[in-house]
Design a protein around this motif. Structure first.
Motif, PDB file in Angstrom:
ATOM      1  N   LEU A  85     103.197 -95.662  75.196  1.00  0.00           N
ATOM      2  CA  LEU A  85     102.794 -96.961  75.724  1.00  0.00           C
ATOM      3  C   LEU A  85     103.934 -97.972  75.710  1.00  0.00           C
ATOM      4  O   LEU A  85     104.077 -98.781  76.633  1.00  0.00           O
ATOM      5  N   ARG A  86     104.788 -97.903  74.673  1.00  0.00           N
ATOM      6  CA  ARG A  86     105.791 -98.942  74.455  1.00  0.00           C
ATOM      7  C   ARG A  86     107.218 -98.539  74.810  1.00  0.00           C
ATOM      8  O   ARG A  86     107.978 -99.345  75.345  1.00  0.00           O
ATOM      9  N   TRP A  87     107.603 -97.311  74.465  1.00  0.00           N
ATOM     10  CA  TRP A  87     109.006 -96.931  74.595  1.00  0.00           C
ATOM     11  C   TRP A  87     109.253 -96.051  75.821  1.00  0.00           C
ATOM     12  O   TRP A  87     110.096 -96.360  76.661  1.00  0.00           O
ATOM     13  N   GLY A  88     108.560 -94.942  75.909  1.00  0.00           N
ATOM     14  CA  GLY A  88     108.777 -94.015  77.015  1.00  0.00           C
ATOM     15  C   GLY A  88     108.086 -94.431  78.303  1.00  0.00           C
ATOM     16  O   GLY A  88     108.422 -93.935  79.380  1.00  0.00           O
ATOM     17  N   SER A 158      93.135 -94.787  69.037  1.00  0.00           N
ATOM     18  CA  SER A 158      92.754 -96.177  69.284  1.00  0.00           C
ATOM     19  C   SER A 158      93.594 -97.131  68.458  1.00  0.00           C
ATOM     20  O   SER A 158      94.027 -98.190  68.948  1.00  0.00           O
ATOM     21  N   PHE A 159      93.837 -96.769  67.212  1.00  0.00           N
ATOM     22  CA  PHE A 159      94.667 -97.608  66.348  1.00  0.00           C
ATOM     23  C   PHE A 159      96.081 -97.720  66.910  1.00  0.00           C
ATOM     24  O   PHE A 159      96.652 -98.818  66.978  1.00  0.00           O
ATOM     25  N   SER A 160      96.661 -96.583  67.307  1.00  0.00           N
ATOM     26  CA  SER A 160      98.038 -96.582  67.795  1.00  0.00           C
ATOM     27  C   SER A 160      98.184 -97.348  69.106  1.00  0.00           C
ATOM     28  O   SER A 160      99.229 -97.948  69.372  1.00  0.00           O
ATOM     29  N   ILE A 161      97.153 -97.319  69.927  1.00  0.00           N
ATOM     30  CA  ILE A 161      97.181 -98.057  71.193  1.00  0.00           C
ATOM     31  C   ILE A 161      97.053 -99.562  70.950  1.00  0.00           C
ATOM     32  O   ILE A 161      97.628-100.375  71.678  1.00  0.00           O
ATOM     33  N   SER A 162      96.335 -99.952  69.919  1.00  0.00           N
ATOM     34  CA  SER A 162      95.979-101.357  69.722  1.00  0.00           C
ATOM     35  C   SER A 162      97.035-102.160  68.975  1.00  0.00           C
ATOM     36  O   SER A 162      97.103-103.385  69.135  1.00  0.00           O
ATOM     37  N   ILE A 163      97.846-101.517  68.140  1.00  0.00           N
ATOM     38  CA  ILE A 163      98.786-102.271  67.304  1.00  0.00           C
ATOM     39  C   ILE A 163      99.941-102.826  68.130  1.00  0.00           C
ATOM     40  O   ILE A 163     100.221-102.350  69.226  1.00  0.00           O
ATOM     41  N   GLU A 164     100.618-103.817  67.559  1.00  0.00           N
ATOM     42  CA  GLU A 164     101.711-104.479  68.266  1.00  0.00           C
ATOM     43  C   GLU A 164     103.087-104.032  67.783  1.00  0.00           C
ATOM     44  O   GLU A 164     104.058-104.105  68.528  1.00  0.00           O
ATOM     45  N   THR A 165     103.188-103.580  66.532  1.00  0.00           N
ATOM     46  CA  THR A 165     104.480-103.176  65.981  1.00  0.00           C
ATOM     47  C   THR A 165     104.376-101.793  65.356  1.00  0.00           C
ATOM     48  O   THR A 165     103.324-101.412  64.829  1.00  0.00           O
ATOM     49  N   GLU A 166     105.477-101.064  65.379  1.00  0.00           N
ATOM     50  CA  GLU A 166     105.477 -99.701  64.856  1.00  0.00           C
ATOM     51  C   GLU A 166     105.347 -99.652  63.340  1.00  0.00           C
ATOM     52  O   GLU A 166     104.968 -98.617  62.769  1.00  0.00           O
ATOM     53  N   SER A 167     105.664-100.754  62.654  1.00  0.00           N
ATOM     54  CA  SER A 167     105.544-100.772  61.193  1.00  0.00           C
ATOM     55  C   SER A 167     104.109-100.514  60.745  1.00  0.00           C
ATOM     56  O   SER A 167     103.870-100.005  59.650  1.00  0.00           O
ATOM     57  N   ALA A 168     103.146-100.859  61.602  1.00  0.00           N
ATOM     58  CA  ALA A 168     101.741-100.621  61.258  1.00  0.00           C
ATOM     59  C   ALA A 168     101.452 -99.129  61.149  1.00  0.00           C
ATOM     60  O   ALA A 168     100.541 -98.719  60.422  1.00  0.00           O
ATOM     61  N   LEU A 169     102.214 -98.316  61.854  1.00  0.00           N
ATOM     62  CA  LEU A 169     102.014 -96.874  61.784  1.00  0.00           C
ATOM     63  C   LEU A 169     102.390 -96.337  60.407  1.00  0.00           C
ATOM     64  O   LEU A 169     101.696 -95.487  59.851  1.00  0.00           O
ATOM     65  N   SER A 170     103.490 -96.838  59.867  1.00  0.00           N
ATOM     66  CA  SER A 170     103.897 -96.428  58.520  1.00  0.00           C
ATOM     67  C   SER A 170     102.858 -96.848  57.488  1.00  0.00           C
ATOM     68  O   SER A 170     102.548 -96.099  56.563  1.00  0.00           O
ATOM     69  N   VAL A 171     102.313 -98.047  57.666  1.00  0.00           N
ATOM     70  CA  VAL A 171     101.277 -98.532  56.752  1.00  0.00           C
ATOM     71  C   VAL A 171     100.041 -97.646  56.835  1.00  0.00           C
ATOM     72  O   VAL A 171      99.433 -97.294  55.814  1.00  0.00           O
ATOM     73  N   ALA A 172      99.669 -97.244  58.059  1.00  0.00           N
ATOM     74  CA  ALA A 172      98.490 -96.397  58.238  1.00  0.00           C
ATOM     75  C   ALA A 172      98.666 -95.046  57.557  1.00  0.00           C
ATOM     76  O   ALA A 172      97.725 -94.527  56.931  1.00  0.00           O
ATOM     77  N   LEU A 243      86.114 -95.317  71.686  1.00  0.00           N
ATOM     78  CA  LEU A 243      87.075 -96.363  71.367  1.00  0.00           C
ATOM     79  C   LEU A 243      88.413 -96.124  72.059  1.00  0.00           C
ATOM     80  O   LEU A 243      89.065 -97.075  72.514  1.00  0.00           O
ATOM     81  N   ALA A 244      88.830 -94.865  72.133  1.00  0.00           N
ATOM     82  CA  ALA A 244      90.097 -94.537  72.793  1.00  0.00           C
ATOM     83  C   ALA A 244      90.064 -94.952  74.258  1.00  0.00           C
ATOM     84  O   ALA A 244      91.019 -95.555  74.775  1.00  0.00           O
ATOM     85  N   HIS A 245      88.970 -94.632  74.945  1.00  0.00           N
ATOM     86  CA  HIS A 245      88.829 -95.040  76.349  1.00  0.00           C
ATOM     87  C   HIS A 245      88.884 -96.557  76.474  1.00  0.00           C
ATOM     88  O   HIS A 245      89.573 -97.098  77.348  1.00  0.00           O
ATOM     89  N   ARG A 246      88.167 -97.234  75.613  1.00  0.00           N
ATOM     90  CA  ARG A 246      88.075 -98.692  75.683  1.00  0.00           C
ATOM     91  C   ARG A 246      89.436 -99.343  75.418  1.00  0.00           C
ATOM     92  O   ARG A 246      89.838-100.275  76.126  1.00  0.00           O
ATOM     93  N   CYS A 247      90.130 -98.845  74.399  1.00  0.00           N
ATOM     94  CA  CYS A 247      91.412 -99.456  74.012  1.00  0.00           C
ATOM     95  C   CYS A 247      92.485 -99.256  75.086  1.00  0.00           C
ATOM     96  O   CYS A 247      93.233-100.193  75.399  1.00  0.00           O
ATOM     97  N   LEU A 248      92.585 -98.044  75.642  1.00  0.00           N
ATOM     98  CA  LEU A 248      93.611 -97.824  76.660  1.00  0.00           C
ATOM     99  C   LEU A 248      93.286 -98.599  77.930  1.00  0.00           C
ATOM    100  O   LEU A 248      94.183 -99.166  78.568  1.00  0.00           O
ATOM    101  N   THR A 249      92.037 -98.624  78.313  1.00  0.00           N
ATOM    102  CA  THR A 249      91.640 -99.390  79.514  1.00  0.00           C
ATOM    103  C   THR A 249      92.004-100.847  79.354  1.00  0.00           C
ATOM    104  O   THR A 249      92.525-101.489  80.283  1.00  0.00           O
ATOM    105  N   ARG A 250      91.758-101.393  78.174  1.00  0.00           N
ATOM    106  CA  ARG A 250      92.075-102.808  77.934  1.00  0.00           C
ATOM    107  C   ARG A 250      93.597-103.023  77.993  1.00  0.00           C
ATOM    108  O   ARG A 250      94.052-104.032  78.524  1.00  0.00           O
ATOM    109  N   ARG A 251      94.364-102.076  77.452  1.00  0.00           N
ATOM    110  CA  ARG A 251      95.813-102.210  77.456  1.00  0.00           C
ATOM    111  C   ARG A 251      96.401-102.156  78.866  1.00  0.00           C
ATOM    112  O   ARG A 251      97.379-102.853  79.175  1.00  0.00           O
ATOM    113  N   LEU A 252      95.823-101.337  79.710  1.00  0.00           N
ATOM    114  CA  LEU A 252      96.389-101.149  81.040  1.00  0.00           C
ATOM    115  C   LEU A 252      95.828-102.124  82.064  1.00  0.00           C
ATOM    116  O   LEU A 252      96.265-102.114  83.226  1.00  0.00           O
TER     117      LEU A 252
END
Length: 254
Positions: A85-88, A158-172, A243-252
């Motif tokens: 979503l963010r880099w590639g 859903s979590f990975s799509i919704s967060i704003e920074t990659e640091s949240a992934l390490s926390v998760a 949730l995955a469907h909802r989160c990606l749809t909202r992002r795009l």
């Protein structure tokens, strides 16, 4: 349906070019866990009454199987999803095609499940070779292990799509995946935890998956508990996929 297949093909083609980088973590590491923990540590476990009367290797192997699927899904549905979503910008490229957000989600989640099932099949074969299986039901342990993977895939996505920074992934991973792995009855019975922590552990999909795997391997899948474990995992799977469907749809959606 064809759009989902096209999205799935993208991730499979990408994995075909990088599969060798995951051989150790997906196939060899779980085997080392079974040998080092199940047999080396198990040699020091004398009292097996709390393990249901089985040796430690037979107790821990089904839990490790379920844990392997969860760990692999956690790896596939965190940084790779955030990167797409963010880099590639793979999702932005897909958005410019006829693919719908639902097809993008379905393709990516199916790819993650395929990755998990491949690793689970290998681990199941290893369990059979080590003599863990003693009943005709035992090979069916692959099914609850795969269901455990499915129960978390949508939630992590859903979590990975919704967060704003990659640091949240390490926390998760540090405060989510690792504690769930350690305190979900994989390495020791849940009864060994303090009573006030046990209800929290009941919420863990890994505990339900590990218990369901043990019921299959022990040859007692007729226990009424299997329905409760399976229903919980199915409910999480449906919720996560929605949730995955909802989160990606909202992002795009611009």
């Amino acid at each position: 349906m064809s759009g989902t297949v096209h999205a799935l093909e993208h991730w499979l083609f990408n994995y075909r070019r990088t599969w060798y980088g995951s051989v150790f973590s997906s196939f060899i590491l779980p085997v080392l866990f079974l040998v080092s923990i199940g047999y080396s540590v198990g040699a020091y476990v004398d009292d097996t009454s709390s393990l249901g009367g089985v040796d430690y290797a037979a107790f821990v192997a089904p839990g490790l199987l379920a844990s392997t699927g969860l760990q692999l899904i956690a790896g596939e549905m965190t940084w790779p999803v955030f990167a797409a979503l963010r880099w590639g910008n793979q999702y932005k490229a897909m958005q410019a095609s006829p693919l719908t957000p639902a097809q993008m989600v379905n393709g990516h989640l199916l790819y993650g499940l395929i990755r998990a099932v491949i690793a689970l099949v290998v681990f199941t074969i290893v369990m059979a070779l080590f003599g863990i299986f003693s009943t005709a039901w035992a090979p069916l342990v692959l099914l609850p292990a795969a269901l455990t993977s499915a129960s978390v895939i949508g939630l992590l996505y859903s979590f990975s799509i919704s967060i704003e920074t990659e640091s949240a992934l390490s926390v998760a991973h540090r405060f989510g995946v690792v504690p769930i792995t350690l305190f979900s009855g994989v390495f020791f019975p849940l009864s060994q935890l303090p009573q006030y922590l046990q209800p929290i552990a009941w919420l863990s999909p890994l505990w339900h998956g590990a218990e369901l795997c043990r019921l299959i391997v022990s040859g007692t899948p007729t226990s009424w508990w299997w329905g409760w474990h399976a229903a919980y995992l199915v409910a999480l799977t449906v919720l996560g996929w929605w949730l995955a469907h909802r989160c990606l749809t909202r992002r795009l959606t611009v």
